[in-house]
Design a protein around this motif. Structure first.
Motif, PDB file in Angstrom:
ATOM      1  N   LYS A  77       0.837  -1.197   0.000  1.00  0.00           N
ATOM      2  CA  LYS A  77       0.000   0.000   0.000  1.00  0.00           C
ATOM      3  C   LYS A  77       0.877   1.255   0.000  1.00  0.00           C
ATOM      4  O   LYS A  77       1.888   1.310   0.693  1.00  0.00           O
ATOM      5  CB  LYS A  77      -0.907   0.040   1.239  1.00  0.00           C
ATOM      6  CG  LYS A  77      -2.091  -0.892   1.162  1.00  0.00           C
ATOM      7  CD  LYS A  77      -2.987  -0.763   2.366  1.00  0.00           C
ATOM      8  CE  LYS A  77      -2.359  -1.271   3.639  1.00  0.00           C
ATOM      9  NZ  LYS A  77      -2.005  -2.702   3.578  1.00  0.00           N
ATOM     10  N   ILE A  78       0.451   2.236  -0.782  1.00  0.00           N
ATOM     11  CA  ILE A  78       1.050   3.562  -0.761  1.00  0.00           C
ATOM     12  C   ILE A  78      -0.096   4.535  -0.554  1.00  0.00           C
ATOM     13  O   ILE A  78      -0.983   4.656  -1.408  1.00  0.00           O
ATOM     14  CB  ILE A  78       1.793   3.880  -2.068  1.00  0.00           C
ATOM     15  CG1 ILE A  78       2.838   2.810  -2.380  1.00  0.00           C
ATOM     16  CG2 ILE A  78       2.450   5.257  -1.986  1.00  0.00           C
ATOM     17  CD1 ILE A  78       3.335   2.842  -3.809  1.00  0.00           C
ATOM     18  N   LEU A  79      -0.116   5.201   0.590  1.00  0.00           N
ATOM     19  CA  LEU A  79      -1.171   6.157   0.908  1.00  0.00           C
ATOM     20  C   LEU A  79      -0.609   7.566   0.903  1.00  0.00           C
ATOM     21  O   LEU A  79       0.520   7.802   1.319  1.00  0.00           O
ATOM     22  CB  LEU A  79      -1.774   5.881   2.289  1.00  0.00           C
ATOM     23  CG  LEU A  79      -2.404   4.514   2.543  1.00  0.00           C
ATOM     24  CD1 LEU A  79      -2.936   4.464   3.972  1.00  0.00           C
ATOM     25  CD2 LEU A  79      -3.517   4.240   1.554  1.00  0.00           C
ATOM     26  N   GLY A  80      -1.419   8.502   0.449  1.00  0.00           N
ATOM     27  CA  GLY A  80      -1.075   9.910   0.552  1.00  0.00           C
ATOM     28  C   GLY A  80      -2.123  10.634   1.362  1.00  0.00           C
ATOM     29  O   GLY A  80      -3.292  10.246   1.376  1.00  0.00           O
ATOM     30  N   CYS A  81      -1.703  11.682   2.060  1.00  0.00           N
ATOM     31  CA  CYS A  81      -2.620  12.491   2.864  1.00  0.00           C
ATOM     32  C   CYS A  81      -2.856  13.802   2.127  1.00  0.00           C
ATOM     33  O   CYS A  81      -1.940  14.614   1.956  1.00  0.00           O
ATOM     34  CB  CYS A  81      -2.027  12.743   4.245  1.00  0.00           C
ATOM     35  SG  CYS A  81      -3.158  13.585   5.364  1.00  0.00           S
ATOM     36  N   PHE A 102      -5.675   9.289  -0.273  1.00  0.00           N
ATOM     37  CA  PHE A 102      -5.780   8.704  -1.604  1.00  0.00           C
ATOM     38  C   PHE A 102      -4.735   7.599  -1.672  1.00  0.00           C
ATOM     39  O   PHE A 102      -3.848   7.507  -0.806  1.00  0.00           O
ATOM     40  CB  PHE A 102      -5.543   9.759  -2.704  1.00  0.00           C
ATOM     41  CG  PHE A 102      -4.221  10.452  -2.613  1.00  0.00           C
ATOM     42  CD1 PHE A 102      -3.092   9.931  -3.222  1.00  0.00           C
ATOM     43  CD2 PHE A 102      -4.093  11.641  -1.901  1.00  0.00           C
ATOM     44  CE1 PHE A 102      -1.862  10.567  -3.132  1.00  0.00           C
ATOM     45  CE2 PHE A 102      -2.869  12.288  -1.810  1.00  0.00           C
ATOM     46  CZ  PHE A 102      -1.751  11.752  -2.434  1.00  0.00           C
ATOM     47  N   THR A 103      -4.843   6.743  -2.665  1.00  0.00           N
ATOM     48  CA  THR A 103      -3.889   5.642  -2.796  1.00  0.00           C
ATOM     49  C   THR A 103      -3.110   5.762  -4.100  1.00  0.00           C
ATOM     50  O   THR A 103      -3.579   6.337  -5.077  1.00  0.00           O
ATOM     51  CB  THR A 103      -4.600   4.276  -2.765  1.00  0.00           C
ATOM     52  OG1 THR A 103      -5.493   4.192  -3.881  1.00  0.00           O
ATOM     53  CG2 THR A 103      -5.368   4.088  -1.468  1.00  0.00           C
ATOM     54  N   LYS A 104      -1.904   5.218  -4.058  1.00  0.00           N
ATOM     55  CA  LYS A 104      -1.072   5.110  -5.263  1.00  0.00           C
ATOM     56  C   LYS A 104      -0.812   3.632  -5.515  1.00  0.00           C
ATOM     57  O   LYS A 104      -0.629   2.855  -4.572  1.00  0.00           O
ATOM     58  CB  LYS A 104       0.248   5.846  -5.078  1.00  0.00           C
ATOM     59  CG  LYS A 104       0.077   7.360  -5.011  1.00  0.00           C
ATOM     60  CD  LYS A 104       1.125   8.063  -5.834  1.00  0.00           C
ATOM     61  CE  LYS A 104       0.877   9.552  -5.857  1.00  0.00           C
ATOM     62  NZ  LYS A 104       1.674  10.250  -6.889  1.00  0.00           N
ATOM     63  N   GLY A 271       6.618  -2.473   5.419  1.00  0.00           N
ATOM     64  CA  GLY A 271       7.013  -1.923   4.134  1.00  0.00           C
ATOM     65  C   GLY A 271       6.005  -0.998   3.502  1.00  0.00           C
ATOM     66  O   GLY A 271       6.301  -0.347   2.493  1.00  0.00           O
ATOM     67  N   ASP A 272       4.788  -0.916   4.069  1.00  0.00           N
ATOM     68  CA  ASP A 272       3.787  -0.001   3.528  1.00  0.00           C
ATOM     69  C   ASP A 272       4.225   1.445   3.726  1.00  0.00           C
ATOM     70  O   ASP A 272       4.918   1.786   4.695  1.00  0.00           O
ATOM     71  CB  ASP A 272       2.435  -0.222   4.204  1.00  0.00           C
ATOM     72  CG  ASP A 272       1.692  -1.428   3.643  1.00  0.00           C
ATOM     73  OD1 ASP A 272       2.174  -2.008   2.656  1.00  0.00           O
ATOM     74  OD2 ASP A 272       0.640  -1.778   4.198  1.00  0.00           O
ATOM     75  N   CYS A 273       3.787   2.312   2.811  1.00  0.00           N
ATOM     76  CA  CYS A 273       4.261   3.693   2.756  1.00  0.00           C
ATOM     77  C   CYS A 273       3.106   4.677   2.929  1.00  0.00           C
ATOM     78  O   CYS A 273       2.047   4.497   2.330  1.00  0.00           O
ATOM     79  CB  CYS A 273       4.940   3.969   1.419  1.00  0.00           C
ATOM     80  SG  CYS A 273       6.376   2.925   1.071  1.00  0.00           S
ATOM     81  N   VAL A 274       3.344   5.714   3.716  1.00  0.00           N
ATOM     82  CA  VAL A 274       2.379   6.806   3.862  1.00  0.00           C
ATOM     83  C   VAL A 274       3.123   8.116   3.685  1.00  0.00           C
ATOM     84  O   VAL A 274       4.032   8.423   4.462  1.00  0.00           O
ATOM     85  CB  VAL A 274       1.691   6.796   5.236  1.00  0.00           C
ATOM     86  CG1 VAL A 274       0.693   7.951   5.341  1.00  0.00           C
ATOM     87  CG2 VAL A 274       0.996   5.463   5.494  1.00  0.00           C
TER      88      VAL A 274
END
Length: 319
Positions: A77-81, A102-104, A271-274
């Protein structure tokens, strides 16, 4: 400690930084393997660094030919705020109640020195410099005061946003019959009279998650090297000129608040990214900051975050 992933002889390889120009391979399968191993993974990296400095392990030269990947190319998962910057949020009709996400896609990831591809239909596309938090272990419903215990470290990203396609093809306004509306449809915005029954929908997949729109790296910096993620300088450059300079101290929601909110809705895995919010404040030459900087006008773009390094990407403007 700074860790990265490169292709070495065509094979993804985890490396540990020795200095600006050299690194050493770490004997793990991939970055997620190192992260999930916890202290044992960090010990492997430390042992590799010591061996290289003693002349007992091969030193890898880092130069223009280095084939960089995103630090963790397999993030689930790659999440952005979104809009988590007071310079932007000051224009809100009502303050945000909580972090908005939102997600990437994982396929959007690309590495240092790689091209960012802008398609004609993307239209005006802007850069967004920001730090990225990388999780170390499973997190679900972890409260704000303990969420940092689940963090492995930080990297940086250029959160490319194609506002052209977002507002030309991925937005729609529906003038709804009042019998199909409810108070919550309008609570977040100003309503212009009793006849204003427009519902607005914006979809972010193509504008945020297209291929190459999640440039990350080059390094993943372990948590111990960053004393306070809520006080980091962020800078963005195009063709070597700084278009914005800002700080995570200008976030509307703190890093901890963003991460805690994220793990309410999404099970965060190792390993998930925010990425927690863009830099926005402009410079004298670029008073509009990132929102007035259109990538198609330039040849390259860079992101610099205090303590995390500098990410460089060329711009492939497909005309």
């Amino acid at each position: 400690m700074k860790l990265g992933t490169i292709r070495l002889n065509g094979k993804p390889t985890v490396i540990a930084r020795l200095d600006d120009n050299t690194a050493v391979a770490v004997p793990v399968h991939d970055m997620e393997d190192l992260i999930t191993a916890g202290n044992a993974g960090l010990d492997k990296a430390a042992t590799a660094i010591a061996a290289a400095r003693e002349g007992k392990a091969a030193v890898i030269a880092l130069d223009g030919n280095t084939d960089w990947m995103a630090p963790n190319p397999k993030a689930s998962k790659i999440l952005g705020c979104a809009v988590n910057n007071n310079n932007l949020n000051k224009n809100a009709f009502k303050p945000m109640k909580s972090p908005m996400f939102f997600t990437k896609a994982r396929s959007a990831l690309t590495g240092h020195n790689k091209p960012i591809v802008i398609l004609p239909r993307h239209g005006r596309s802007i850069p967004e410099p920001e730090p990225v938090v990388v999780f170390s272990k499973l997190a679900k419903d972890v409260p704000e005061d303990r969420i940092m215990d689940h963090v492995f470290g930080y990297t940086l990203t250029n959160d490319i946003t194609a506002s052209g396609i977002k507002f030309s093809e991925d937005s729609i306004a529906l003038n709804m019959d009042p019998k199909f509306t409810a108070p919550h449809h309008f609570a977040w915005r100003e309503k212009f009279g009793a006849e204003d029954n427009y519902l607005y929908f914006v979809y972010h997949s193509r504008s945020k998650a297209a291929d190459t729109f999640a440039a990350m790296g080059p390094w993943l910096t372990t948590k111990d090297e960053i004393a306070n993620p809520n006080n980091l300088m962020m800078r963005g450059y195009v063709d070597g000129e700084m278009y914005c300079e800002d700080s995570t101290a200008n976030y509307h929601f703190s890093v901890e608040r963003v991460l805690a909110e994220a793990n309410i809705w999404f099970t965060m895995e190792p390993g998930d990214c925010v990425h927690c919010g863009t830099a926005s404040k402009g410079t004298e030459k670029f008073p509009k900051g990132n929102i007035g900087t259109f990538l198609a006008d330039y040849k390259n773009t860079e992101v610099e975050v205090e303590g995390l390094g500098r990410l460089f990407n060329t711009i492939d403007n497909r005309k």
